[in-house]
Design a protein around this motif. Structure first.
Motif, PDB file in Angstrom:
ATOM      1  N   GLU A 198     -16.330 -54.913  26.479  1.00 33.45           N
ATOM      2  CA  GLU A 198     -15.577 -55.657  27.361  1.00 33.45           C
ATOM      3  C   GLU A 198     -14.465 -55.147  28.460  1.00 33.45           C
ATOM      4  N   LYS A 220     -16.107 -56.006  32.613  1.00 31.45           N
ATOM      5  CA  LYS A 220     -15.319 -56.431  32.915  1.00 31.45           C
ATOM      6  C   LYS A 220     -15.370 -56.433  34.409  1.00 31.45           C
ATOM      7  N   SER A 272     -13.848 -53.630  22.431  1.00 33.02           N
ATOM      8  CA  SER A 272     -12.907 -53.957  22.945  1.00 33.02           C
ATOM      9  C   SER A 272     -12.861 -52.793  24.933  1.00 33.02           C
ATOM     10  N   ALA A 320      -0.606 -59.987  21.413  1.00 27.78           N
ATOM     11  CA  ALA A 320      -1.859 -60.425  20.714  1.00 27.78           C
ATOM     12  C   ALA A 320      -2.917 -59.830  21.282  1.00 27.78           C
ATOM     13  N   ALA A 321      -3.145 -59.585  22.179  1.00 30.18           N
ATOM     14  CA  ALA A 321      -4.965 -59.296  22.917  1.00 30.18           C
ATOM     15  C   ALA A 321      -4.179 -57.899  22.725  1.00 30.18           C
ATOM     16  N   GLY A 322      -2.939 -57.401  22.942  1.00 27.74           N
ATOM     17  CA  GLY A 322      -3.428 -56.204  22.105  1.00 27.74           C
ATOM     18  C   GLY A 322      -3.897 -55.825  20.982  1.00 27.74           C
ATOM     19  N   LYS A 323      -3.238 -56.427  20.178  1.00 27.24           N
ATOM     20  CA  LYS A 323      -3.816 -56.099  18.643  1.00 27.24           C
ATOM     21  C   LYS A 323      -5.131 -56.219  18.640  1.00 27.24           C
ATOM     22  N   ALA A 324      -5.451 -57.206  19.223  1.00 22.45           N
ATOM     23  CA  ALA A 324      -7.033 -57.573  19.114  1.00 22.45           C
ATOM     24  C   ALA A 324      -8.001 -56.502  19.393  1.00 22.45           C
ATOM     25  N   ALA A 325      -7.191 -55.868  20.467  1.00 20.28           N
ATOM     26  CA  ALA A 325      -7.998 -55.185  21.405  1.00 20.28           C
ATOM     27  C   ALA A 325      -7.601 -53.100  20.242  1.00 20.28           C
ATOM     28  N   GLU A 328       1.540 -62.978  24.644  1.00 21.90           N
ATOM     29  CA  GLU A 328      -0.235 -63.386  24.574  1.00 21.90           C
ATOM     30  C   GLU A 328      -0.852 -62.024  24.495  1.00 21.90           C
ATOM     31  N   ARG A 329       0.417 -60.889  25.605  1.00 18.98           N
ATOM     32  CA  ARG A 329      -0.107 -60.013  25.342  1.00 18.98           C
ATOM     33  C   ARG A 329      -0.242 -58.426  24.389  1.00 18.98           C
TER      34      ARG A 329
END
Length: 75
Positions: A64, A68, A61, A49-54, A46-47
């Motif tokens: 956001e 936050k 990113s 995938a989140a890094g790739k999206a960022a 999951e981490r």
């Protein structure tokens, strides 16, 4: 050693406070172990995938993440 003994336990002779200090360490260790979640490969997936999206949209990113952090500061 005397200074540390007085600072942490109020007793200048560390050997006398050893049992008390050992008990405190054991209690803290139990508290840490009870609140720590178990690590599984799923968490790292999951981490990643989140890094790739960022990395795919760094401006979004950043905005956001900034929003936050500002919200956390406000709270």
């Amino acid at each position: 050693m005397v200074w540390l003994g007085v600072k942490h336990t109020g007793i200048p002779v560390p050997q006398i406070a050893y049992g008390y200090t050992l008990q405190k360490v054991g209690d803290l260790e139990k508290k840490i172990n009870s609140t720590r979640r178990s690590w599984s490969p799923q968490i790292f997936t999951e981490r990643a995938a989140a890094g790739k999206a960022a990395l795919a949209a760094p401006d979004k990113s950043f905005a956001e993440g900034k929003a936050k952090l500002e919200q956390e500061l406000a709270d």
